[in-house]
Design an enzyme around this catalytic site. Structure first.
Site, PDB file in Angstrom:
ATOM      1  N   GLY A   1      -0.704 -55.695 -32.203  1.00 30.97           N
ATOM      2  CA  GLY A   1      -0.846 -54.254 -31.984  1.00 30.97           C
ATOM      3  C   GLY A   1      -0.830 -53.465 -33.287  1.00 30.97           C
ATOM      4  N   CYS A   2       0.025 -53.859 -34.200  1.00 33.27           N
ATOM      5  CA  CYS A   2       0.144 -53.154 -35.480  1.00 33.27           C
ATOM      6  C   CYS A   2      -1.113 -53.343 -36.322  1.00 33.27           C
ATOM      7  CB  CYS A   2       1.373 -53.635 -36.235  1.00 33.27           C
ATOM      8  SG  CYS A   2       2.906 -53.339 -35.311  1.00 33.27           S
ATOM      9  N   THR A   3      -1.708 -54.511 -36.245  1.00 32.05           N
ATOM     10  CA  THR A   3      -2.947 -54.766 -36.980  1.00 32.05           C
ATOM     11  C   THR A   3      -4.080 -53.921 -36.411  1.00 32.05           C
ATOM     12  OG1 THR A   3      -2.230 -56.994 -37.564  1.00 32.05           O
ATOM     13  CG2 THR A   3      -4.601 -56.553 -37.650  1.00 32.05           C
TER      14      THR A   3
END
Length: 156
Positions: free
Chosen positions: A43-45
């Site tokens: 998700g952060c990527t």
């Protein structure tokens, strides 16, 4: 807590190159401060890629993007290089920003309590006032949501 209309807590943190940034450095500019749990996670990527790919659209609205997580400068450097990030990501291993913005939350991981980081963002105006708090962020749609808000504000 409703953050909107509140003065944003100031901070001073290093980015992926070790350069120090404080919120006060950006007075006179709109800042999108986005807080994410961890470098190199799915998700952060996706969220970082969205900001990277649409940075010019945000900049056209006068927005400076600053990412923050509790990862180290070294971790951020690897993440920024791997994803060709074109904006500062700030290292907060001491949880200065996470605590000031109340983003450390008790979560359950593998059946055990642990401190986790909420994925939230803050749109901060030229005077350092939080104009919009995004408490429920969907990584793949977040930039669209921010741009819609910026366009609505610009047209009103």
């Amino acid at each position: 807590m409703s953050w909107e209309g509140q003065q944003a807590p100031d901070f001073r943190l290093p980015d992926q190159d070790g350069n120090e940034h404080s919120l006060a450095d950006y007075r006179g500019q709109t800042v999108l401060l986005y807080v994410y749990p961890r470098d190199n996670t799915p998700g952060c990527t996706v969220e970082a890629q969205q900001f990277r790919d649409r940075l010019e659209e945000l900049q056209a609205h006068g927005v400076q993007v600053l990412g923050v997580s509790r990862d180290t400068v070294k971790s951020h450097r690897k993440f920024a290089d791997k994803e060709s990030l074109n904006f500062p990501i700030l290292a907060d291993p001491e949880h200065e920003v996470l605590k000031a913005y109340n983003l450390l939350k008790e979560k359950t991981m593998f059946g055990k309590p642990a401190l986790g980081v909420n994925r939230e963002s803050f749109l901060i105006d030229e005077q350092g006032v939080i104009r919009r708090h995004y408490a429920k962020v969907k990584p793949e749609a977040h930039v669209d949501e921010i741009l819609q808000d910026l366009e609505a504000t610009a047209s009103s």
